[in-house]
Design a protein around this motif. Structure first.
Motif, PDB file in Angstrom:
ATOM      1  N   SER A 401       2.019   5.931  -0.643  1.00 63.25           N
ATOM      2  CA  SER A 401       1.581   6.722   0.504  1.00 63.25           C
ATOM      3  C   SER A 401       2.103   8.141   0.309  1.00 63.25           C
ATOM      4  O   SER A 401       3.091   8.363  -0.403  1.00 63.25           O
ATOM      5  CB  SER A 401       2.100   6.127   1.814  1.00 63.25           C
ATOM      6  OG  SER A 401       3.510   5.989   1.776  1.00 63.25           O
ATOM      7  N   PRO A 421      -3.037   6.543   0.534  1.00 66.67           N
ATOM      8  CA  PRO A 421      -3.159   6.926   1.947  1.00 66.67           C
ATOM      9  C   PRO A 421      -2.331   8.168   2.245  1.00 66.67           C
ATOM     10  O   PRO A 421      -1.166   8.256   1.860  1.00 66.67           O
ATOM     11  CB  PRO A 421      -2.633   5.695   2.684  1.00 66.67           C
ATOM     12  CG  PRO A 421      -2.935   4.559   1.753  1.00 66.67           C
ATOM     13  CD  PRO A 421      -2.727   5.114   0.368  1.00 66.67           C
ATOM     14  N   ASN A 444      -8.992   7.783   3.526  1.00 68.63           N
ATOM     15  CA  ASN A 444      -7.541   7.694   3.297  1.00 68.63           C
ATOM     16  C   ASN A 444      -6.758   8.837   3.917  1.00 68.63           C
ATOM     17  O   ASN A 444      -5.543   8.891   3.742  1.00 68.63           O
ATOM     18  CB  ASN A 444      -7.201   7.660   1.790  1.00 68.63           C
ATOM     19  CG  ASN A 444      -7.066   6.259   1.261  1.00 68.63           C
ATOM     20  OD1 ASN A 444      -7.034   5.313   2.034  1.00 68.63           O
ATOM     21  ND2 ASN A 444      -6.980   6.122  -0.038  1.00 68.63           N
ATOM     22  N   PHE A 461       7.216   7.379   3.713  1.00 66.35           N
ATOM     23  CA  PHE A 461       6.183   7.624   2.705  1.00 66.35           C
ATOM     24  C   PHE A 461       6.777   7.529   1.304  1.00 66.35           C
ATOM     25  O   PHE A 461       7.964   7.807   1.097  1.00 66.35           O
ATOM     26  CB  PHE A 461       5.558   9.003   2.920  1.00 66.35           C
ATOM     27  CG  PHE A 461       4.883   9.156   4.256  1.00 66.35           C
ATOM     28  CD1 PHE A 461       3.531   8.895   4.396  1.00 66.35           C
ATOM     29  CD2 PHE A 461       5.606   9.530   5.378  1.00 66.35           C
ATOM     30  CE1 PHE A 461       2.905   9.013   5.630  1.00 66.35           C
ATOM     31  CE2 PHE A 461       4.998   9.656   6.613  1.00 66.35           C
ATOM     32  CZ  PHE A 461       3.642   9.399   6.742  1.00 66.35           C
TER      33      PHE A 461
END
Length: 624
Positions: A401, A421, A444, A461
């Motif tokens: 991410s 994403p 995304n 993340f």
């Protein structure tokens, strides 16, 4: 609705099962398909490429000139395909077609059915693993995958593996099960089943583990009819092994595909693959799907890929002749179990692997190229200079991410979202409005107007990004430390900043920079927040110097982009809008200008010559 146009182009065999499947799936998905195959390699592309004979090379050159001509003719306005699909075997074709498609702004889909390097070097052993040809084939695999907008493959395990070895985002890889042609492979109640018959058919390649089938036959009753059908690389070795062991198997030449359904239907038990290699663990071969479609019980190696089939097949340890023999014996001795497995195989094929079942995955894979939808937003020339190093860092860390702080107008964010994403935040209202519009059309991507406060406290993340942001913040250490609260323990930080304090000039003052960074400043910054640098690249050598000189001159003559007395926050807010290309034409110009500059900067990237840094860092071990 406008028709979706697909050009299937390359030196492929249009009669090959996988290639026929792609045409069927495209037609079922509403595409108008133009199939243009130009023979370049003869019957065996892999062997021809590995031999690199002069005649083969000349033939291929002529074929690729024709392919380029077909592509140029197809790219005229009003006839442009929405997707150019390069079928199996795709890699050599995809490099040539992919480069031209990038120039023509056409979207490329490749079918990465097998790895060219793995097939030539590992499977067939046609060249040495350390040879120049092997290195070229490995690069060809990687270039093909990187040039493609969408990559198709046939199992999740292959997608994971190929994305890793080609250093490409897993998000661009899509699984389209190979299945079987339902018009050819279907139930055959008209065919009588031969008692105690066992069937294997294939192309005699290492992943099939045919030697284990031969050895298992020694553990089966002599009155069983065990058939090995096909031809290929290892057949002479298998024939010798059968003769040496006196194995009770019949070796039969390859039969046409149209005869296979009856052959399958006449067999009590069918066999899959049993090799112990890595490739075997990642694939579900055509034959398994075909036997499922006909509705016969299958015994195959227990691999990660085969586990996707669940109870539809009987799985045994790979490379284990005794396990193969025992599984076949159980099915032979238990007709209820055998026919129940056959029914599950057929039903599983209909439910999951028939064309009708597979077409949704195909549609999802090509969804992003099915229309003339949004292309990537244009980058400034300077952003294009740092982009190769950003992409290299992304390939290196393969984040799960991404969070981008200071997303500006979203041009870089749209590219980041292709890797994982993505969440982007931008406090400047004018830039954020543009970013919100751009990123709303990007899969995304989640854009949030505002600063780091828009990120929820417990959001974490895999990669934290900030490009040309830290220099706008008075207390850069405190800001970076706060951002790190949203980084996973094993995550990375990727930033770009202007380089060399002595280069601080009019453009820095005008856009609200507090500083430029020497190499030692970068080291100190990350050390203070508990991180260590794993990659640092200088960008902009030559071309960047020229751009900064011109920019300083323009801004000096304008007197800055805002009042000189304005607060740094006001200047910083406007910096994200300065010199931004706003149209495709402007973006094409920046790309054209940046292209030679990117070549010039490359030899200096590992040193300190440049106008900016791209830095990849991670937390120091033991700091979390």
């Amino acid at each position: 609705m406008k028709p979706k146009r697909m050009l299937m182009l390359g030196s492929f065999d249009p009669t090959f099962g996988r290639n026929r499947q792609l045409v069927r799936l495209a037609a079922m998905s509403g595409w108008t398909v133009s199939v243009r195959s130009v023979s370049a390699w003869g019957g065996d592309k892999v062997a021809a490429a590995s031999r690199a004979r002069v005649v083969t090379a000349m033939r291929a050159a002529v074929a690729y000139v024709r392919i380029v001509g077909i592509l140029l003719a197809a790219a005229v306005p009003g006839r442009r395909p929405h997707a150019v699909v390069v079928p199996h075997p795709s890699q050599i074709d995809a490099v040539i077609i992919g480069v031209l498609c990038k120039a023509l702004r056409l979207r490329v889909v490749i079918d990465f059915f097998v790895s060219l390097h793995e097939t030539v070097v590992v499977d067939r052993g046609l060249v040495g693993a350390r040879s120049p040809v092997a290195a070229m084939l490995r690069r060809c695999d990687a270039w093909a995958a990187r040039l493609a907008d969408v990559v198709l493959t046939d199992t999740p395990q292959d997608a994971d593996h190929f994305a890793a070895v080609t250093a490409t985002p897993r998000a661009k890889w899509h699984v389209v099960w190979v299945g079987a042609d339902p018009q050819v492979f279907t139930e055959r109640p008209d065919v009588a089943i031969e008692p105690r018959s066992v069937l294997f058919y294939g192309t005699y390649i290492p992943l099939q583990g045919i030697e284990h089938i031969v050895r298992s036959s020694l553990l089966m009753p002599r009155d069983w009819h065990i058939r090995l059908v096909g031809s290929g690389q290892l057949r002479p070795d298998i024939e010798r092994l059968v003769k040496e062991l006196g194995a009770p198997v019949d070796i039969i030449d390859q039969v046409p595909e149209t005869q296979l359904p009856a052959l399958i239907a006449s067999s009590m038990v069918c066999l899959g693959v049993f090799g112990a290699g890595d490739k075997t663990r990642r694939v579900i071969p055509n034959k398994v799907f075909q036997c499922m479609a006909v509705g016969r019980p299958i015994v195959t190696g227990d691999t990660e890929a085969a586990a996707e089939l669940g109870a539809a097949v009987d799985r045994v340890p790979v490379a284990d002749p005794a396990a193969i023999a025992a599984a076949v014996q159980r099915l032979m001795n238990d007709p209820v179990r055998r026919e129940a497995l056959a029914r599950r195989a057929r039903q599983s094929f209909v439910d999951r692997f028939d064309d009708v079942a597979v077409v949704p995955a195909f549609e999802r894979a090509l969804g992003g190229v099915a229309t003339d939808g949004p292309s990537l937003p244009p980058l400034t020339t300077m952003a294009r200079l740092r982009q190769p190093f950003i992409e290299a860092a992304l390939r290196r860390v393969r984040p799960r991410s991404i969070l981008e702080v200071g997303a500006g107008q979203g041009a870089t964010g749209a590219r980041l979202a292709r890797h994982a994403p993505y969440v982007g935040v931008e406090p400047d209202l004018a830039s954020a409005a543009v970013a919100a519009s751009r990123l709303a059309r990007v899969d995304n991507a989640d854009f949030r107007m505002g600063g780091i406060e828009r990120v929820v406290a417990d959001e974490r993340f895999g990669l934290l990004c900030a490009f040309e942001v830290l220099e706008h913040i008075d207390d850069d250490v405190a800001a970076l430390r706060r951002w790190l609260d949203h980084l996973e323990p094993d995550g990375h930080v990727l930033v770009s900043v202007p380089a060399h304090a002595k280069r601080f000039g009019a453009s820095d003052e005008a856009v609200g920079h507090f500083r430029r960074y020497d190499a030692v400043d970068i080291e100190r910054l990350f050390d203070e927040v508990g991180c260590e640098i794993v990659m640092r690249r200088a960008y902009g050598a030559g071309g960047g110097h020229l751009l900064e000189t011109v920019r300083n001159l323009i801004i000096s003559r304008r007197g800055g982009n805002v009042d000189r007395a304005a607060a740094a926050e006001v200047k910083s807010a406007g910096s994200g809008r300065l010199f931004q290309p706003t149209s495709r034409v402007a973006g094409a110009v920046t790309a054209l200008v940046a292209a030679p500059m990117r070549v010039v900067q490359r030899p200096f990237a590992a040193g300190q010559v440049g106008v900016g840094w791209v830095v990849l860092a991670r937390r120091k071990r033991g700091t979390v």
